[in-house]
Motif scaffolding. Sequence first.
Motif, PDB file in Angstrom:
ATOM      1  N   ILE A 137       0.833  -1.202   0.000  1.00 32.30           N
ATOM      2  CA  ILE A 137       0.000   0.000   0.000  1.00 32.30           C
ATOM      3  C   ILE A 137       0.869   1.254   0.000  1.00 32.30           C
ATOM      4  CG2 ILE A 137      -1.646   1.346   1.395  1.00 32.30           C
ATOM      5  CD1 ILE A 137      -2.930  -1.458   2.081  1.00 32.30           C
ATOM      6  N   ALA A 138       1.935   1.263   0.783  1.00 32.69           N
ATOM      7  CA  ALA A 138       2.822   2.420   0.805  1.00 32.69           C
ATOM      8  C   ALA A 138       3.460   2.654  -0.563  1.00 32.69           C
ATOM      9  CB  ALA A 138       3.908   2.235   1.871  1.00 32.69           C
ATOM     10  N   LEU A 139       3.925   1.589  -1.193  1.00 30.92           N
ATOM     11  CA  LEU A 139       4.551   1.738  -2.512  1.00 30.92           C
ATOM     12  C   LEU A 139       3.555   2.196  -3.565  1.00 30.92           C
ATOM     13  CD1 LEU A 139       6.844  -1.405  -2.451  1.00 30.92           C
ATOM     14  CD2 LEU A 139       7.600   0.978  -2.548  1.00 30.92           C
ATOM     15  N   LEU A 140       2.368   1.613  -3.557  1.00 28.88           N
ATOM     16  CA  LEU A 140       1.349   2.021  -4.528  1.00 28.88           C
ATOM     17  C   LEU A 140       0.972   3.480  -4.334  1.00 28.88           C
ATOM     18  CD1 LEU A 140      -0.871  -1.183  -4.433  1.00 28.88           C
ATOM     19  CD2 LEU A 140       0.565  -0.415  -6.352  1.00 28.88           C
ATOM     20  N   ALA A 141       0.829   3.895  -3.088  1.00 32.44           N
ATOM     21  CA  ALA A 141       0.496   5.295  -2.799  1.00 32.44           C
ATOM     22  C   ALA A 141       1.621   6.217  -3.255  1.00 32.44           C
ATOM     23  CB  ALA A 141       0.219   5.483  -1.312  1.00 32.44           C
ATOM     24  N   ALA A 142       2.851   5.843  -2.954  1.00 38.38           N
ATOM     25  CA  ALA A 142       4.002   6.671  -3.326  1.00 38.38           C
ATOM     26  C   ALA A 142       4.105   6.846  -4.836  1.00 38.38           C
ATOM     27  CB  ALA A 142       5.284   6.053  -2.778  1.00 38.38           C
ATOM     28  N   ILE A 157      -2.005   0.826   8.372  1.00 42.15           N
ATOM     29  CA  ILE A 157      -2.050   1.548   7.102  1.00 42.15           C
ATOM     30  C   ILE A 157      -1.812   3.035   7.331  1.00 42.15           C
ATOM     31  CG2 ILE A 157      -3.452   2.076   5.067  1.00 42.15           C
ATOM     32  CD1 ILE A 157      -2.323  -0.926   5.481  1.00 42.15           C
ATOM     33  N   CYS A 158      -2.315   3.569   8.416  1.00 43.72           N
ATOM     34  CA  CYS A 158      -2.027   4.959   8.759  1.00 43.72           C
ATOM     35  C   CYS A 158      -0.524   5.174   8.888  1.00 43.72           C
ATOM     36  CB  CYS A 158      -2.745   5.345  10.056  1.00 43.72           C
ATOM     37  SG  CYS A 158      -2.391   7.024  10.615  1.00 43.72           S
ATOM     38  N   VAL A 187       4.831   7.392   3.701  1.00 42.17           N
ATOM     39  CA  VAL A 187       4.699   7.899   2.332  1.00 42.17           C
ATOM     40  C   VAL A 187       4.806   9.419   2.342  1.00 42.17           C
ATOM     41  CG1 VAL A 187       3.119   8.165   0.364  1.00 42.17           C
ATOM     42  CG2 VAL A 187       3.373   5.929   1.473  1.00 42.17           C
ATOM     43  N   ALA A 188       4.143  10.072   3.302  1.00 42.93           N
ATOM     44  CA  ALA A 188       4.172  11.533   3.366  1.00 42.93           C
ATOM     45  C   ALA A 188       5.599  12.060   3.482  1.00 42.93           C
ATOM     46  CB  ALA A 188       3.328  12.030   4.539  1.00 42.93           C
ATOM     47  N   ILE A 189       6.377  11.433   4.327  1.00 43.46           N
ATOM     48  CA  ILE A 189       7.746  11.912   4.554  1.00 43.46           C
ATOM     49  C   ILE A 189       8.683  11.541   3.408  1.00 43.46           C
ATOM     50  CG2 ILE A 189       9.777  11.676   6.065  1.00 43.46           C
ATOM     51  CD1 ILE A 189       7.373  13.423   7.141  1.00 43.46           C
ATOM     52  N   TYR A 190       8.590  10.313   2.916  1.00 44.71           N
ATOM     53  CA  TYR A 190       9.568   9.825   1.950  1.00 44.71           C
ATOM     54  C   TYR A 190       9.147   9.953   0.490  1.00 44.71           C
ATOM     55  CZ  TYR A 190      12.124   8.220   5.962  1.00 44.71           C
ATOM     56  OH  TYR A 190      12.825   8.184   7.139  1.00 44.71           O
ATOM     57  N   PRO A 197       1.462  15.276  -0.966  1.00 43.41           N
ATOM     58  CA  PRO A 197       0.313  15.098  -1.879  1.00 43.41           C
ATOM     59  C   PRO A 197      -0.022  13.629  -2.146  1.00 43.41           C
ATOM     60  CG  PRO A 197       1.716  16.859  -2.682  1.00 43.41           C
ATOM     61  CD  PRO A 197       2.470  16.172  -1.560  1.00 43.41           C
ATOM     62  N   ALA A 198       0.974  12.792  -2.311  1.00 48.69           N
ATOM     63  CA  ALA A 198       0.723  11.359  -2.544  1.00 48.69           C
ATOM     64  C   ALA A 198       0.039  10.740  -1.337  1.00 48.69           C
ATOM     65  CB  ALA A 198       2.030  10.635  -2.847  1.00 48.69           C
ATOM     66  N   ALA A 199       0.533  11.051  -0.153  1.00 52.39           N
ATOM     67  CA  ALA A 199      -0.072  10.500   1.066  1.00 52.39           C
ATOM     68  C   ALA A 199      -1.464  11.068   1.291  1.00 52.39           C
ATOM     69  CB  ALA A 199       0.819  10.793   2.274  1.00 52.39           C
ATOM     70  N   ASN A 200      -1.634  12.355   1.041  1.00 54.84           N
ATOM     71  CA  ASN A 200      -2.937  12.988   1.226  1.00 54.84           C
ATOM     72  C   ASN A 200      -3.995  12.286   0.372  1.00 54.84           C
ATOM     73  OD1 ASN A 200      -4.712  15.067   2.233  1.00 54.84           O
ATOM     74  ND2 ASN A 200      -4.551  16.033   0.219  1.00 54.84           N
ATOM     75  N   HIS A 201      -3.681  12.046  -0.878  1.00 57.05           N
ATOM     76  CA  HIS A 201      -4.646  11.389  -1.764  1.00 57.05           C
ATOM     77  C   HIS A 201      -4.879   9.940  -1.336  1.00 57.05           C
ATOM     78  CE1 HIS A 201      -7.210  11.428  -5.202  1.00 57.05           C
ATOM     79  NE2 HIS A 201      -6.659  10.326  -5.662  1.00 57.05           N
TER      80      HIS A 201
END
Length: 138
Positions: free
Chosen positions: A69-74, A98-99, A105-108, A112-116
């Motif tokens: 999930i982190a990679l897909l979001a990033a 998941i949070c 994701v937000a940091i790395y 915007p990617a994490a927000n979405h």
Amino acid sequence: MAETSTPSERYAQGMKTRRSVLGDAYVDRAQANRTPFDQPFQELITESAWGTVWSRPHWTKRERSMVTIALLAALGHYDEVAMHIRATANTGATKDDICEALMHVAIYAGVPAANHAFKIAKATYAEMDAEKAAGERR
């Protein structure tokens, strides 16, 4: 178009793992929607993603779920984020897990990617909760 062959052991393992993560209904729909054009692709992802990577013994499905999930979001693959959020019902990854993954994701990878991704995760969890509640009323 494409040649069909006897499924390999890796394909069989991939299908087993894919079903355990995504659920029979999702996999059955994907199988029913296969065409000769995309069958080689379906075989590739079943063998490589599900039969190799997701079937390795070193991480649990929960851990793989969080990382996926982190990679897909990033990478901005938001349709896949929603699909894998739904899969958390089968992998054991919690909303808190998941949070935390999306905080990374937000940091790395960027806010915007994490927000979405948070927006998609919230909507997907709300759909899942509504489906569960509707099922309990029956």
